[in-house]
Design a protein around this motif. Structure first.
Motif, mmCIF file in Angstrom:
data_model
loop_
_atom_site.group_PDB
_atom_site.id
_atom_site.type_symbol
_atom_site.label_atom_id
_atom_site.label_comp_id
_atom_site.label_asym_id
_atom_site.label_seq_id
_atom_site.Cartn_x
_atom_site.Cartn_y
_atom_site.Cartn_z
ATOM 1 N N UNK A 62 11.261 -3.708 -2.759
ATOM 2 C CA UNK A 62 9.810 -3.457 -2.747
ATOM 3 C C UNK A 62 9.310 -3.433 -1.300
ATOM 4 N N UNK A 63 9.796 -4.347 -0.480
ATOM 5 C CA UNK A 63 9.366 -4.383 0.931
ATOM 6 C C UNK A 63 9.843 -3.118 1.661
ATOM 7 N N UNK A 68 8.599 2.165 3.997
ATOM 8 C CA UNK A 68 8.783 3.619 3.971
ATOM 9 C C UNK A 68 7.435 4.329 3.808
ATOM 10 N N UNK A 69 6.588 3.803 2.934
ATOM 11 C CA UNK A 69 5.248 4.408 2.779
ATOM 12 C C UNK A 69 4.496 4.358 4.104
ATOM 13 N N UNK A 70 4.608 3.220 4.817
ATOM 14 C CA UNK A 70 3.836 3.097 6.063
ATOM 15 C C UNK A 70 4.310 4.128 7.095
ATOM 16 N N UNK A 103 3.417 10.573 -2.243
ATOM 17 C CA UNK A 103 4.664 9.785 -2.243
ATOM 18 C C UNK A 103 4.409 8.428 -1.574
ATOM 19 N N UNK A 104 3.639 8.426 -0.497
ATOM 20 C CA UNK A 104 3.277 7.153 0.142
ATOM 21 C C UNK A 104 2.527 6.254 -0.834
ATOM 22 N N UNK A 111 5.995 -0.425 -5.546
ATOM 23 C CA UNK A 111 6.565 -1.664 -4.983
ATOM 24 C C UNK A 111 6.008 -2.865 -5.761
ATOM 25 N N UNK A 112 4.735 -2.812 -6.115
ATOM 26 C CA UNK A 112 4.153 -3.936 -6.859
ATOM 27 C C UNK A 112 4.606 -3.935 -8.324
#
Ligand code: GRG
Length: 258
Positions: A62-63, A68-70, A103-104, A111-112
């Motif tokens: 998840x982290x 990756x989103x950031x 996608x971000x 992740x949550x």
């Protein structure tokens, strides 16, 4: 350590098999991936604490999804406008800005979802979800990005504040989650995250010095002072890790990354 990377990759692959039309762009975002430093850090700490690393696997992945989103959002034209990431065209170059944004968003939300399904006692899960929401949202990583965008001619204190949130906070998520799962919570873990995150970001700035970016520690205090600060944070962080965990997997991982 290679084994841990495979374990992380297999789990991430399992997650994205669920994603139907988003599967391909999600795969592009997450594979082959970068160093996997944050999930490796979490699993290494658990291993050094003699805990089953599988307990932390969903949290570690998840982290990595949040990280990756950031990066995807950071590369967008409205942010840093970077065409390349991890040696290939950035997400918005490959799939367009609309899909890159989505996608971000999906990586963050998913992740949550995976955190909520982690194989951990509920009290630990709630603590970890609270921690990660706190350190990656408006109080943490996103705040760091906002401070960065608004910054101009930053001084030493201001740049450290930006680094604390932009870079330290997500690394802290990995370290503090491991401490929760390992049942060894203690303020010293946050100190480790701070020294580690500062050293990590200063190294990134020293490596990228040619890019001539606006708000960096090098601009604020000069090359030589930045190098000295990097070594100081590196040594302090390694000493703190040695005190807690000895010169085992975590120590060796940090030694090679910094
Ligand atoms: C929500 C629109 C929106 C944007 C979020 C918060 C954010 C954008 C970006 C985070 C800021 C950022 C890019 C911080 C830099 C931290 C850093 C040094 C990242 C590189 O990490 P590595 O070296 O990368 O671990 P790899 O590729 O190895 O995973």
């Amino acid at each position: 350590m290679m084994d841990f990377v495979n374990i992380i990759n297999n789990k991430l692959q399992e997650f994205i098999n669920d994603y139907q039309e988003l599967k391909e762009p999600m795969e592009y975002a997450l594979f082959p991936g970068g160093k996997r430093f944050r999930p490796l850090l979490l699993l290494s700490i658990l291993d050094d604490l003699k805990k089953d690393i599988n307990l932390g696997l969903e949290v570690a992945c998840a982290i990595e999804m949040i990280h990756t989103y950031s990066l995807i959002h950071d590369d967008l034209p409205a942010m840093d406008n970077d065409d390349m990431r991890r040696g290939k065209p950035s997400m918005h170059i490959a799939y367009g800005e609309n899909i890159a944004i989505l996608v971000g968003d999906a990586l963050l939300t998913e992740s949550f979802y995976w955190l909520s399904k982690a194989n951990l006692p509920d009290h630990q899960k709630v603590k970890i979800i609270n921690l990660i929401a706190k350190y990656t949202g408006a109080r943490g990583m996103i705040r760091g990005q906002v401070l960065d965008i608004k910054s101009f001619n930053v001084n030493y204190e201001e740049i450290l504040e930006i680094y604390q949130h932009k870079t330290v906070d997500l690394i802290a998520c990995a370290i503090l989650s491991a401490a929760i799962i390992g049942d060894v919570e203690d303020p010293a873990w946050y100190e480790i995250a701070t020294e580690l995150g500062k050293a990590f970001q200063i190294k990134d700035d020293l490596d990228d010095v040619d890019k001539n970016e606006e708000s960096t520690i090098i601009k604020a205090i000069g090359m030589q002072n930045a190098q000295e600060l990097f070594y100081k944070c590196r040594v302090k962080c390694l000493n703190l890790i040695n005190d807690k965990l000895g010169k085992e997997k975590t120590y060796k991982l940090v030694e090679t990354v910094l």
